[in-house]
Design an enzyme around this catalytic site. Structure first.
Site, mmCIF file in Angstrom:
data_model
loop_
_atom_site.group_PDB
_atom_site.id
_atom_site.type_symbol
_atom_site.label_atom_id
_atom_site.label_comp_id
_atom_site.label_asym_id
_atom_site.label_seq_id
_atom_site.Cartn_x
_atom_site.Cartn_y
_atom_site.Cartn_z
ATOM 1 N N CYS A 46 0.804 -1.290 -0.003
ATOM 2 C CA CYS A 46 0.045 0.031 -0.182
ATOM 3 C C CYS A 46 1.076 1.343 -0.037
ATOM 4 C CB CYS A 46 -0.953 0.034 1.129
ATOM 5 S SG CYS A 46 -2.194 1.055 1.028
ATOM 6 N N HIS A 83 -3.682 -5.664 1.174
ATOM 7 C CA HIS A 83 -3.015 -5.926 2.239
ATOM 8 C C HIS A 83 -2.764 -7.315 2.604
ATOM 9 C CE1 HIS A 83 -2.548 -1.710 4.015
ATOM 10 N NE2 HIS A 83 -3.575 -1.684 3.051
ATOM 11 N N GLU A 107 -0.798 -8.843 5.061
ATOM 12 C CA GLU A 107 -1.022 -8.965 6.405
ATOM 13 C C GLU A 107 -2.535 -8.944 7.184
ATOM 14 O OE1 GLU A 107 -0.773 -6.303 4.981
ATOM 15 O OE2 GLU A 107 -1.322 -4.581 6.297
#
Ligand SMILES: Nc1ncnc2c1ncn2[C@@H]1O[C@H](COP(=O)(O)OP(=O)(O)O)[C@@H](O)[C@H]1O
Ligand SMILES: [Mg+2]
Lengths: 233, 78, 750, 78
Positions: free
Chosen positions: A86, A203, A205
């Site tokens: 990002c 994302h 994560e």
């Protein structure tokens, strides 16, 4: 194997990355403040999401001048895997480690939602655990995620297989509706020439735990851990 | 002195904000705004005078604008 | 520059009454100077002193075994959540600034409430927002302006929350002409901390240095507190300087620096500079500490030149904190501020003379007994008008409409429609905690710091509060508690935001009083003490006062992750049950308002006893593993609630429902809004166990039907209505986006 | 013809972007940029010529800028 998670003023996904690496993968991961001048001793460098320097002026425009970025550039040329997520992707583009630019979403709004991605490249240390054409479900959360580059650059990225992820429909097709931000050729993530620098808007994560609705992000970190093992053996 | 740097999207780059603004202008009753483009203006006070041209352009090229998508112009308004 | 001389006009301009002025003279034993007058005017404004509402607020239950910091003691209350962990939470309004500048007004509202939380020593982890706007449908009066306000407010909240990295995981949004020109923007923030980390906003230890840290002081936001306590007139649109610009980036640094500082043990006291900025923070810390404070304005970091003491003291520049440091720790403190690139200065020290002394260099520009400034603030027992209860709705005056067409219309109405257009603009996933994000009854957040699953919901119903304030107060508390129960959570505490008109009008004061009494009654019933809140009065536009709109945010915990429950149907083959069956008319319903344009009737009354056992039954059923999904029946009645269940799950799920004959008209049976009802789905194998449990709790319970198929089908007596869920979905999910188009990004925003 | 509207934050209003940018400029080695302020520039093509002044200013005031926190200027570059 040791991960560095860079921390710029305004980073806000650094903790999520650290916790995911430590708790979900039991990996060693440490925050590295942007004023540091060395990233020696780290096997992977992660530029997390957030709003470095408030995203003022342009996303990533100011962060690229942080002292740590010189060290990142060196490490990248040495072949160390560098992952920009990002805002991290935006910083990598601004600093020229990746081509092109990320601009305001076509719809002008910040968008936070789960999207589908088609995995296009499994030759990189970030994606080796996946299969080409595999469809993944990962969240995006950005206002400036529309990937732009000139035709030449785009063609080169394609011909060199450096497009890592594309926004797609659940069945993998590239329908216009499946492109959340207007990125050219549905590009969601790209690699540098040697393949050791990856930038992506989604994302991973945020998609490593059942309770968060998807575990499709795991394979990115799993790939990195695998690569490391492969490297030592 | 004052330095004014104007940064505009390259004409090859589409500018959705400009398009939306053109639409909004029409809603306000002016039918023909034509193409609208939206950029940034950076006003630098420069109380001690400006740096040499190389430095100034380096700042404009590498920080204030992104050559991939934007062009910049520098003015020195009185 | 020369201060203006104190004239009756000047005093009046500061919103100070002659009696109040006499009181000031009494405290000082002399006339105040211009600067002191400014100090009193902000400290004695409603916003800071609650002079019109304090007697009412005393009616809230504020104590309980879990309360660690009580309402009013500090910037936010603190509740024990077990294992040595606690939560600090609070809701704040920024209605007036948002009316004048929606983007910055809403953004700075978010910034303010976040500071209130980390001032307590807590790590903020999520936000909720409660919003009210005028109508936005095409053709509605002022639709364009209202859309502009909605777009600006939502992008302002997104801008600040996303940038600082706090997820907005839930909220509520209503549209009604009563809010045209006076939108409501209430934002809630919750943070977590260990019991031993609670920080205090008190200036203790004579001789301790007082630090200023954060953004430089400018002229922006001048006297916003006084501003927030006045009616919105045409002029206040000209009230330019009262709007502040927020810097979420600066606040993120301030947040990290303050938490690092508090962990270092150098801090004797800490207080954010919110409303009334430097004035409020200095005198409140001194007053709390039973001490005095001495500050030199020359040392205050400034953004502009030539600022007068008056301007510096009343400025509401954002992202600033006052920190009282243990003597000897100055260098350690400076080190931390420098690491985070924050402007800072030691601007004075704590004294023992009880005085708030403001100097410019050696010249004293204001000297006021700190305790008197806060404690001697006037308190008004306003006069309340008599209440004539509303008439029951005469259903014969309500023309029958085509109910097949009515449901999609309701689902597409901005108030009832899906709010994805709003919450997708919020990064509701950052911090990896939103286990149940926006789109279900209550949000459920996994607080990794303490391994707890926290549930939260914010609710208010201006329509019901308008018709019956006391019931409106009970209703919003009961709905919040019900939303938590549906998620599987036990409620722990609540925070309230009282949005009302001008309390000098007996009619308005009655609304305020009755609302508070209704809320207090309900909070007692659910054993959820009020940990703090906010009062926003003078919500009036040229068109008149807003409908009374008390809003409550409630927080609960879910002990076992396996018990987290959502509102959407899980799939075909589950049986659908209604817990807490009850009949009612269309009084005070969204159906009556949206389809007939009538704000009428006597709202069905909340039976708190039944509510309590209903919520307990829902939780017990969930704990026994009997519940697949649970959804509260609220605005729009059972038909809308059923549609929400079909549309808000992982995939679209149909259902066939047989409604009992309640001897009412069809429209009443489908759309009445009797409280105390929950829709639950159960695995057929568990039906008996579920039924036994419900009857054990002495709750009316009835099986309504079974999920499955591609339609929402409702049978009632000889009637049958069918709605393909595929067709309902776009009406519910897409309506808001369609209305807003792409004009949504106000240019001024970026 | 071309219309250029420049929108800048009022000087009394905080300009976080400008502050951050000034810092960045210093890092690039120019010590004294002084105060930096960042605004928007809106370039309108106006192929059919411009609307009357009232309309133009209404557009600038109500759409392109927010008078509460910004000032605008209108130019007609050749
Ligand atoms: N302004 C908002 N911000 C974030 N989420 C919102 C907002 N408005 C509504 N929502 C979400 O939309 C869903 C429906 O809201 P609402 O109708 O108030 O639910 P309920 O009636 O069950 O309280 C909830 O999950 C709520 O969190
Ligand atoms: Mg609600």
């Amino acid at each position: 194997m040791k991960f560095a998670v860079l921390r710029f003023p305004g980073s806000n996904c650094d903790q999520d990355c650290l916790r995911t690496l430590q708790d979900t993968f039991g990996a060693t991961a440490e925050p590295v403040w942007h004023k540091e001048t060395s990233v020696d001793g780290y096997d992977v460098i992660i530029l997390p999401g957030g709003f470095s320097f408030g995203d003022y002026l342009r996303c990533g425009a100011i962060a690229r001048y942080s002292p740590v970025m010189a060290a990142v550039r060196e490490a990248a040329t040495r072949g160390t895997p560098v992952l920009g997520i990002c805002n991290g992707f935006q910083i990598l583009c601004e600093s020229g480690l990746l081509p092109g630019a990320l601009v305001r979403n076509r719809g002008l709004h910040f968008i936070c939602r789960q999207v589908h991605l088609r995995l296009e490249n499994t030759a990189s240390p970030f994606t080796r655990a996946g299969q080409v054409g595999q469809v993944l479900r990962l969240p995006i959360a950005h206002g400036e995620g529309c990937y732009l580059a000139d035709e030449e650059t785009l063609d080169q990225l394609e011909s060199e297989g450096r497009v890592a992820f594309r926004y797609c429909a659940p069945d993998g097709s590239l329908t216009p509706g499946a492109n959340p931000n207007g990125s050219l050729r549905h590009i969601a993530g790209i690699l540098n020439g040697p393949g050791n620098v990856l930038g992506l808007m989604p994302h991973p994560e945020r998609a490593c735990e059942e309770r968060l609705g998807s575990t499709d992000g795991r394979f990115v970190f799993a790939s990195l851990l695998e690569s490391a093992l492969a490297a030592v053996s | 002195m004052k330095i004014r740097v104007t940064v505009l999207p390259k004409s090859s780059v589409l500018d959705p904000q400009g398009v939306a603004t053109a639409e909004a202008i029409k809603h306000l009753g002016w039918a023909q705004p034509g193409r609208v483009r939206i950029g940034k203006v950076i006003e630098i006070e420069a109380p001690e005078g400006r740096p040499d041209d190389d430095k100034l352009h380096a700042i404009c090229r590498d920080l204030l604008s992104n050559p991939v998508i934007e062009d910049y112009t520098v003015e020195f308004p009185a | 520059m020369k201060d203006p001389t104190i004239t009756p006009e000047l005093i009046a301009k500061h919103g100070i009454t002659p009696d109040e002025y006499a009181r000031i003279q009494g405290i000082l034993g002399r006339d105040p100077n211009f600067t002191e007058l400014g100090i009193f005017s902000v400290m004695w404004s409603e916003h800071c002193s609650y002079k019109n509402s304090r007697p009412e607020l005393k009616k809230f239950p504020t104590s309980g075994p879990r309360i660690l910091v009580k309402a009013g003691e500090e910037n936010a209350g603190v509740l024990d959540v077990g294992d040595g962990w606690a939560v600090a939470f609070k809701i704040e309004s920024h209605n007036h600034p948002s009316a004048v500048e929606p983007f910055q007004g809403a953004a700075t509202g978010v910034g303010g409430i976040i500071r209130d939380i980390f001032t307590m020593g807590a790590r903020p982890i999520f936000l909720l927002d409660s919003l009210r706007f005028g109508p936005i449908e095409a053709g509605a009066p002022g639709a364009a302006a209202n859309r502009h306000l909605l777009a600006g407010v939502v992008s302002g909240i997104a801008h600040y929350g996303n940038c600082i990295g706090l997820p907005t995981v839930g909220g509520e949004t209503w549209f009604d002409e009563t809010y045209a020109g006076n939108p409501l923007v209430n934002v809630f923030c919750l943070g977590v901390l260990r019991h031993d980390q609670i920080a205090r906003g008190a200036a203790r230890g004579s001789g301790n240095p007082v630090f200023y840290v954060g953004a430089e002081t400018g002229r922006d936001g001048l006297a916003g507190a006084a501003f927030a306590s006045r009616e919105l007139t045409e002029e206040s649109r000209e009230d330019r300087p009262a709007v502040q610009v927020g810097d979420p980036f600066r606040e993120k640094l301030l947040l990290e620096a303050c938490l690092e500082l508090l962990a270092s043990g150098c801090v004797a006291g800490i207080q954010d500079m919110g409303a009334a900025g430097l004035t409020c923070s200095t005198c409140e810390t001194a007053s709390r500490g039973g001490s005095g404070i001495d500050v030199d304005l020359d040392l205050v970091p400034k953004r502009e030149t030539g600022m007068t003491p008056y301007e510096i003291l009343l400025s509401e520049s954002q992202e600033r904190m006052l920190v009282i440091v243990h003597r000897g720790q100055e260098d350690r403190v400076r080190e931390i501020f420098e690491k985070w690139d924050l402007p800072h200065a030691c601007i004075g020290q704590v004294t023992d003379d009880g005085l708030m002394r403001i100097r410019v260099g050696t010249r004293v520009v204001a000297e006021i007994p700190a305790a008197d400034l806060t404690d001697q603030a006037p308190v008004y027992h306003r006069e309340a008008a008599e209440w004539t209860p509303p008439q029951d709705l005469d259903i014969s005056t309500v023309p029958m409409v085509d109910l097949t067409a009515a449901l999609p219309r309701l689902l597409a109405h901005p108030t009832l429609t899906g709010k994805r257009w709003i919450w997708e603009q919020y990064d509701h996933m950052v911090r990896n905690g939103a286990v149940v994000g926006p789109g279900s009854d209550a949000a459920v957040f996994y607080a990794r710091e303490c391994g707890k699953f926290l549930a939260a919901s914010v609710d208010g119903n201006g329509l019901i509060s308008r018709l019956d304030p006391r019931e409106g107060g009970r209703r919003c508390v009961a709905e919040a508690a019900r939303n938590l129960a549906c998620a599987g959570a036990v409620p722990l505490g609540a925070t309230d935001n009282l949005n009302f008109g001008n309390p000098h009008k007996p009619e308005i004061f009655r609304q305020l009083r009755d609302s508070v009494e209704g809320m207090a009654e309900a909070c007692r019933a659910f054993d959820t003490p009020v940990t703090g809140g906010n009062v926003s009065l003078y919500n009036e536009s040229p068109a008149g006062p807003i409908d009374p709109t008390p809003v409550v945010a409630m927080v609960g915990v879910i002990e076992d992750e396996a018990h987290i429950t959502r509102q959407g149907f899980r799939g075909p083959g589950d049986s659908v049950w209604l817990l807490g069956e009850r009949a009612a008319g269309l009084d005070a319903s969204q159906f009556l308002l949206i389809l007939h344009g009538r704000k009428e009737g006597r709202p069905p009354q909340t039976d708190l006893g039944t509510e309590v056992s209903l919520h307990q039954a829902v939780r017990d059923a969930i704990r026994d593993g009997l519940v697949r999904s649970a959804h509260d029946c609220a605005e729009g009645g059972i038909a809308v609630a059923l549609a929400e269940c079909c549309l808000s799950g992982e995939g679209l799920v149909g259902v066939e429902i047989f409604l009992p004959d309640d001897e009412r008209r069809d429209d009443e049976s489908l759309f009445h809004e009797a409280p105390g009802r929950v829709l639950v789905t159960v695995d057929p194998a568990d039906e008996e166990a579920f039924h036994d449990l419900a009857t054990l709790c002495r709750l009316p319970v009835r099986k309504l039907g079974t999920t499955g198929g591609s339609e929402l089908v409702i049978h009632l007596r000889t009637q049958t209505w069918r709605w393909p869920v595929e067709a309902l979905f776009p009406a519910w999910d897409g309506a808001l986006g369609k209305l807003m188009g792409t004009v949504a990004e106000p240019l001024a925003a970026h």
